[in-house]
Design a protein around this motif. Sequence first.
Motif, short mmCIF file in Angstrom:
data_model
loop_
_atom_site.label_atom_id
_atom_site.label_comp_id
_atom_site.label_asym_id
_atom_site.label_seq_id
_atom_site.Cartn_x
_atom_site.Cartn_y
_atom_site.Cartn_z
N ASP A 17 -0.84 -1.30 -12.48
CA ASP A 17 -1.16 0.09 -12.16
C ASP A 17 -0.16 1.04 -12.81
O ASP A 17 1.02 0.72 -12.97
N ARG B 129 -5.86 2.63 -13.16
CA ARG B 129 -6.08 1.20 -12.99
C ARG B 129 -7.19 0.76 -13.94
O ARG B 129 -8.32 1.24 -13.87
N LEU C 100 -7.90 6.70 -10.23
CA LEU C 100 -8.19 6.79 -8.80
C LEU C 100 -7.48 8.02 -8.24
O LEU C 100 -6.26 8.03 -8.08
N THR D 231 0.86 -1.19 0.00
CA THR D 231 0.00 0.00 0.00
C THR D 231 0.89 1.23 0.00
O THR D 231 2.10 1.16 0.28
N PRO E 289 -5.66 8.56 -4.59
CA PRO E 289 -5.61 7.10 -4.42
C PRO E 289 -5.88 6.71 -2.97
O PRO E 289 -5.60 7.48 -2.05
N ASP E 290 -6.40 5.50 -2.79
CA ASP E 290 -6.63 4.95 -1.45
C ASP E 290 -5.29 4.50 -0.88
O ASP E 290 -4.65 3.59 -1.42
N PRO E 291 -4.81 5.11 0.21
CA PRO E 291 -3.49 4.75 0.75
C PRO E 291 -3.42 3.35 1.32
O PRO E 291 -2.33 2.84 1.59
N ASN E 292 -4.60 2.70 1.51
CA ASN E 292 -4.63 1.35 2.07
C ASN E 292 -4.83 0.28 0.99
O ASN E 292 -4.94 -0.91 1.32
N ASP E 293 -4.86 0.68 -0.26
CA ASP E 293 -5.11 -0.25 -1.36
C ASP E 293 -3.77 -0.73 -1.93
O ASP E 293 -2.96 0.09 -2.37
#
Length: 218
Positions: free
Chosen positions: A200, A182, A187, A163, A190-194
Amino acid sequence: MNKQAVAVIGLGRFGATVAKTLSAQGHEVLGVDINEETVQRISPYVTHAVVADTSDEDALRALSLNQFDDVVIGIGDNVQGNLMTAMLVKEIGAKYIVAKAQSTLQGRLLEKIGVDLVIYPESDMALRVAQMLVREHVIDYLQLSKDIGLVEMETPAFLQGKTLIEANIRAKYNVNVVAIKRDNDVLAPPDPNDPLRGTDTLMIIGRDPDITRLEEGK
């Protein structure tokens, strides 16, 4: 996306591409050129197309350019025409002016006239190509300032499966991942936990040396 009204003056390769692209995106586009054949060629692709000598103040004022959101000056080889048009467009009160320049000196003169954004198409493209050739993971590159760039980069192997929090890219490399491409999605933020995937594409802003360190994983 808000619909814009844009006037494009000078319909050579640069101006015609800008005009067609904006029109295809649904914006209202006025195309202007001194050459009648050029205007006829662009006419099917834009909202309006007009033959006019934009170094003539009366002809330019008749276009009511102060009613447009943006004015793009794409006049190329005729430096005098480029500068004269920019000066008159500024005097008319255009809201936002973008102008093409072929040299640093021409660009500085355009800035002194009051142009909001100066574009150097040939040098900008040359820089992008050079960066893409010498950087292993870079797909595209845009210079934002003297030493800061916006890069589209394949996800390096050492980041895949991590992540953004785990990778700690900002702290380690002093760069920011502002978006992730993606599949067919972007995104942003972006989601920092993804976890990052091998497929990507990372969109990163940072100083050139820091981007290089990230590429190399150092």
